[in-house]
Scaffold this motif. Structure first.
Motif, short mmCIF file in Angstrom:
data_model
loop_
_atom_site.label_atom_id
_atom_site.label_comp_id
_atom_site.label_asym_id
_atom_site.label_seq_id
_atom_site.Cartn_x
_atom_site.Cartn_y
_atom_site.Cartn_z
N GLY A 178 0.27 15.36 3.27
CA GLY A 178 1.03 16.31 4.08
C GLY A 178 1.91 17.29 3.32
O GLY A 178 2.40 18.26 3.91
N THR A 179 2.12 17.07 2.05
CA THR A 179 3.11 17.91 1.38
C THR A 179 2.52 19.18 0.75
O THR A 179 3.27 20.14 0.52
N ALA A 180 1.20 19.19 0.49
CA ALA A 180 0.61 20.43 -0.06
C ALA A 180 0.80 21.55 0.96
O ALA A 180 1.18 22.68 0.62
N GLU A 181 0.59 21.23 2.24
CA GLU A 181 0.77 22.22 3.32
C GLU A 181 2.23 22.64 3.39
O GLU A 181 2.53 23.82 3.60
N LEU A 214 18.65 24.61 1.33
CA LEU A 214 18.23 24.25 -0.04
C LEU A 214 18.10 22.73 -0.11
O LEU A 214 19.00 22.01 0.33
N VAL A 215 16.97 22.27 -0.64
CA VAL A 215 16.72 20.83 -0.79
C VAL A 215 16.70 20.52 -2.28
O VAL A 215 15.84 21.03 -3.01
N GLY A 216 17.64 19.70 -2.73
CA GLY A 216 17.68 19.31 -4.14
C GLY A 216 17.03 17.97 -4.33
O GLY A 216 17.55 16.95 -3.85
N GLY A 217 15.83 17.98 -4.98
CA GLY A 217 15.03 16.79 -5.20
C GLY A 217 13.91 16.71 -4.19
O GLY A 217 14.14 16.39 -3.02
N LEU A 218 12.68 17.02 -4.63
CA LEU A 218 11.52 16.97 -3.72
C LEU A 218 11.10 15.53 -3.46
O LEU A 218 10.75 15.18 -2.32
N GLY A 219 11.13 14.68 -4.48
CA GLY A 219 10.72 13.28 -4.30
C GLY A 219 9.33 13.20 -3.71
O GLY A 219 8.39 13.82 -4.21
N LEU A 220 9.18 12.46 -2.62
CA LEU A 220 7.89 12.37 -1.95
C LEU A 220 7.82 13.30 -0.73
O LEU A 220 6.88 13.22 0.07
N GLY A 221 8.83 14.13 -0.55
CA GLY A 221 8.73 15.25 0.39
C GLY A 221 9.20 14.99 1.81
O GLY A 221 9.09 15.87 2.67
N PHE A 222 9.77 13.81 2.07
CA PHE A 222 10.13 13.50 3.47
C PHE A 222 11.28 14.37 3.99
O PHE A 222 11.26 14.80 5.14
N ASP A 226 9.91 5.77 -2.22
CA ASP A 226 8.61 5.28 -1.78
C ASP A 226 8.33 5.77 -0.36
O ASP A 226 9.16 6.44 0.24
N THR A 227 7.14 5.43 0.12
CA THR A 227 6.77 5.87 1.47
C THR A 227 7.02 4.78 2.51
O THR A 227 6.66 4.93 3.67
N ALA A 228 7.66 3.67 2.10
CA ALA A 228 7.92 2.57 3.04
C ALA A 228 9.24 2.74 3.77
O ALA A 228 9.36 2.35 4.94
N HIS A 229 10.24 3.29 3.09
CA HIS A 229 11.57 3.45 3.70
C HIS A 229 11.95 4.92 3.59
O HIS A 229 12.37 5.38 2.53
N THR A 230 11.79 5.64 4.66
CA THR A 230 11.99 7.10 4.59
C THR A 230 13.00 7.58 5.63
O THR A 230 13.28 8.78 5.70
N GLY A 231 13.54 6.64 6.43
CA GLY A 231 14.40 7.03 7.55
C GLY A 231 15.64 7.80 7.13
O GLY A 231 16.00 8.81 7.73
N GLY A 275 0.80 -1.23 0.00
CA GLY A 275 0.00 0.00 0.00
C GLY A 275 0.83 1.28 0.00
O GLY A 275 0.29 2.38 0.13
N ALA A 276 2.16 1.13 -0.15
CA ALA A 276 3.02 2.32 -0.15
C ALA A 276 2.86 3.11 -1.45
O ALA A 276 2.53 2.55 -2.50
N LEU A 277 3.11 4.42 -1.36
CA LEU A 277 3.21 5.23 -2.57
C LEU A 277 4.61 5.05 -3.13
O LEU A 277 5.59 4.92 -2.38
N GLU A 278 4.74 5.07 -4.44
CA GLU A 278 6.05 4.91 -5.08
C GLU A 278 6.16 5.90 -6.24
O GLU A 278 5.20 6.09 -6.98
N LEU A 279 7.34 6.48 -6.36
CA LEU A 279 7.63 7.40 -7.46
C LEU A 279 8.62 6.73 -8.40
O LEU A 279 9.64 6.21 -7.95
N ARG A 280 8.28 6.75 -9.70
CA ARG A 280 9.20 6.19 -10.71
C ARG A 280 9.44 7.23 -11.78
O ARG A 280 8.50 7.93 -12.18
N VAL A 281 10.67 7.33 -12.23
CA VAL A 281 10.99 8.22 -13.35
C VAL A 281 11.69 7.40 -14.41
O VAL A 281 12.70 6.73 -14.12
#
Ligand SMILES: C[S@@+](CC[C@H](N)C(=O)[O-])C[C@H]1O[C@@H](n2cnc3c(N)ncnc32)[C@H](O)[C@@H]1O
Length: 224
Positions: A107-110, A65-73, A37-42, A24-30
């Motif tokens: 949580g990332t729109a905020e 400065l944050v380079g790469g937004l990804g899933l926002g963690f 993904d939202t499973a391993h964010t530590g 059920g995790a979200l995953e980003l692929r390019v």
């Protein structure tokens, strides 16, 4: 079966946000490559917290400065720190920024609407080159799966001397740069040490399903 939440086409290929069937995790692929993904964010969160602790002891108004937004963690950790006064987020894929703004990632729109945040769509190398010298306290780079596992070949330059020297020049004295990598990267350590005069490696054990591995954070501090 995985469910696609959003898909866009950029000059680098397909950018896809999906929900995995298994966990059920979200995953980003390019371009077909797993990016986040939202499973391993530590370690993405540690990238922020460890660097902020190094660069901002007893400080307020820290400039990040944050380079790469990804899933926002990484960004969420930056914004959770009251020592941070401003955060500039640079993301190559404009569609991904829109998906965050539309609330497709919890949580990332905020976060993107936070008054401390400025967002640029573009290549972090070009955006950083246009920034003034010596005005950043923390520079966090997580744009690939590390120098050995590039999402885009063009990103190879981000791990080499010329760009790392630019990073050092954009940091204020005492400022910290940190780079995420899936694999150990001795060439990167050497290039960071040459550009900054020092480089520290933090390796963090990670369990991916049945596989035990480690992710790596390379940190360098500008003398000051
Ligand atoms: C591994 S993800 C970042 C994960 C992020 N730390 C998090 O907490 O979710 C990498 C991100 O960097 C972006 N990216 C890749 N190359 C880039 C570049 N040259 N400049 C800016 N962003 C880039 C990708 O589109 C992707 O969104």
């Amino acid at each position: 079966m995985s469910g696609h939440l959003a898909r866009a086409r950029s000059e680098r290929g397909d950018v896809v946000l999906l929900r995995r069937a298994g966990d059920g995790a979200l995953e980003l692929r390019v371009n077909g490559v797993f990016v986040m993904d939202t499973a391993h964010t530590g370690t993405e969160r540690l990238l922020a917290t460890a660097s902020l602790d190094l660069a901002l002891p007893g400080r307020t108004g820290g400039r990040v400065l944050v380079g790469g937004l990804g899933l926002g963690f990484t960004l969420l950790e930056v914004l959770a720190d009251p020592r941070v006064g401003s955060a500039h987020v640079v993301e190559l894929e404009g569609a991904l920024v829109d998906w965050h703004r539309r609330g497709l990632v919890p949580g990332t729109a905020e976060a993107l609407a936070d008054g401390r945040v400025r967002t640029s769509v573009g290549d972090v190398a070009e955006v950083l080159a246009a920034e003034p010298e010596g005005e950043l306290d923390v520079l966090l780079l997580d744009v690939d799966n590390g120098p050995g596992h590039l999402v885009h070949d063009r990103n190879a330059a981000l791990y080499r001397a010329e760009f790392l020297e630019l990073c050092a020049a954009r940091l204020a004295p005492g400022g910290t740069a940190a780079i995420w990598s899936a694999a150990e990267a001795p060439d990167l350590a050497e290039a960071l040490a040459a550009a900054f005069g020092d480089c520290a490696l933090t390796s963090v054990p990670v369990v991916l399903g049945r596989t035990e591995t480690s992710y790596h954070l390379y940190t360098a501090r500008r003398a000051g």
